[in-house]
Design an enzyme around this catalytic site. Structure first.
Site, PDB file in Angstrom:
ATOM      1  N   HIS A 294       3.729  -4.973   2.778  1.00 47.14           N
ATOM      2  CA  HIS A 294       3.269  -5.591   4.018  1.00 47.14           C
ATOM      3  C   HIS A 294       3.721  -7.036   4.145  1.00 47.14           C
ATOM      4  CE1 HIS A 294       0.432  -2.339   5.186  1.00 47.14           C
ATOM      5  NE2 HIS A 294       0.323  -2.168   3.877  1.00 47.14           N
TER       6      HIS A 294
ATOM      7  N   SER B 114       0.864  -1.183   0.000  1.00 52.05           N
ATOM      8  CA  SER B 114       0.000   0.000   0.000  1.00 52.05           C
ATOM      9  C   SER B 114       0.896   1.226   0.000  1.00 52.05           C
ATOM     10  CB  SER B 114      -0.919   0.012   1.233  1.00 52.05           C
ATOM     11  OG  SER B 114      -0.152   0.111   2.432  1.00 52.05           O
TER      12      SER B 114
ATOM     13  N   TYR C 177      16.355 -10.096   1.618  1.00 53.51           N
ATOM     14  CA  TYR C 177      16.001  -8.807   1.027  1.00 53.51           C
ATOM     15  C   TYR C 177      17.234  -8.049   0.542  1.00 53.51           C
ATOM     16  CZ  TYR C 177      11.220  -9.578   2.512  1.00 53.51           C
ATOM     17  OH  TYR C 177       9.965 -10.099   2.650  1.00 53.51           O
TER      18      TYR C 177
ATOM     19  N   LEU D 254      -3.115   1.603   7.173  1.00 50.92           N
ATOM     20  CA  LEU D 254      -3.547   2.719   6.338  1.00 50.92           C
ATOM     21  C   LEU D 254      -2.965   2.635   4.929  1.00 50.92           C
ATOM     22  CD1 LEU D 254      -3.262   5.788   8.757  1.00 50.92           C
ATOM     23  CD2 LEU D 254      -5.291   4.419   8.210  1.00 50.92           C
TER      24      LEU D 254
ATOM     25  N   LEU E  85       5.244 -10.672   1.823  1.00 56.04           N
ATOM     26  CA  LEU E  85       5.587 -11.549   0.699  1.00 56.04           C
ATOM     27  C   LEU E  85       5.564 -12.962   1.251  1.00 56.04           C
ATOM     28  CD1 LEU E  85       6.911 -12.600  -1.958  1.00 56.04           C
ATOM     29  CD2 LEU E  85       9.102 -11.883  -1.013  1.00 56.04           C
TER      30      LEU E  85
END
Length: 225
Positions: A119, A94, A165, A108, A121
């Site tokens: 948010h 988001s 990551y 939000l 994976l």
């Protein structure tokens, strides 16, 4: 932060002589496709997420109502990998409008923001260690480069996932201010550069329908999700 049960085997019906090839193709699922998620995918998303996270850490990045919430508000920041119609991996994001994540970022969506908060994976357990997590993240980051107002991506993860990551191009930003129970997280970011060539050719990048090609298998010590 970062289970669909086996589908029953259904014997295909014999096609009638009158059935046209066009009608047959209409009911044929692609072998592999990437597309944005929608609310009808929410249960499959949550089942994969629950198995991947709750059994390991006791917490889920997004609960079912939150999955539906983001897939209603901003489905364009989600991406699902389907094989023969079955969800095998996904990302949900988001928009966020601050430099660092706060607890408000967990629920939000800020439409005017220039940061994509990733948010979650997650990969279905039977499809892990096949390179699907890194490959889906690569496609997702390529997709974000096609969006004119996106400047970077942010996520928070447990320390065990930092190497994963880092290999995807993220950089460590520092300790995250968000805690969940006894869990603490590291915040990581990825710069989304403005590439004019990629934006001009965005239609070739957005959610391709052709079969996907995986990179070479990784070594056993590599982290996968």
């Amino acid at each position: 932060m970062s289970v669909v049960g086996a589908q029953p085997l259904i014997k295909p019906k014999q096609s009638s002589p009158s059935a046209s090839p066009g009608n047959q193709r209409r009911h044929t699922l692609p072998a592999s496709e990437v597309r944005p998620l929608n609310t009808q995918d929410a249960i499959s998303v949550f089942e994969i997420e629950r198995e991947a996270f709750i059994l390991v850490s006791g917490e889920c990045p997004l609960h079912l109502d939150e999955v539906r919430h983001f897939l209603t508000l901003c489905p364009e920041f989600s991406m699902g990998w389907f094989e023969e119609g079955r969800l095998v991996a996904f990302i949900i994001g988001s928009l966020w409008d601050q430099d660092r994540l706060t607890t408000k970022a967990l629920t939000l969506h800020k439409p005017r923001g220039s940061t994509v908060h990733i948010h979650v994976l997650a990969v279905h357990r039977t499809f892990r260690q096949q390179g699907k997590g890194p490959f889906l993240m690569l496609r997702y980051l390529q997709y974000l480069r096609c969006l004119p107002n996106v400047r970077r991506a942010l996520l928070m993860c447990e320390d065990v996932l930092i190497p994963f990551y880092l290999k995807s191009g993220f950089k460590v930003l520092g300790q995250c201010s968000i805690t969940v129970g006894n869990l603490t997280f590291t915040e990581m970011w990825y710069p989304i550069s403005s590439h004019a060539y990629m934006r001009r050719n965005s239609e070739a990048i957005r959610f391709p329908q052709h079969p996907l090609t995986l990179p070479l298998a990784k070594t056993d010590e590599d982290v996968d999700i």
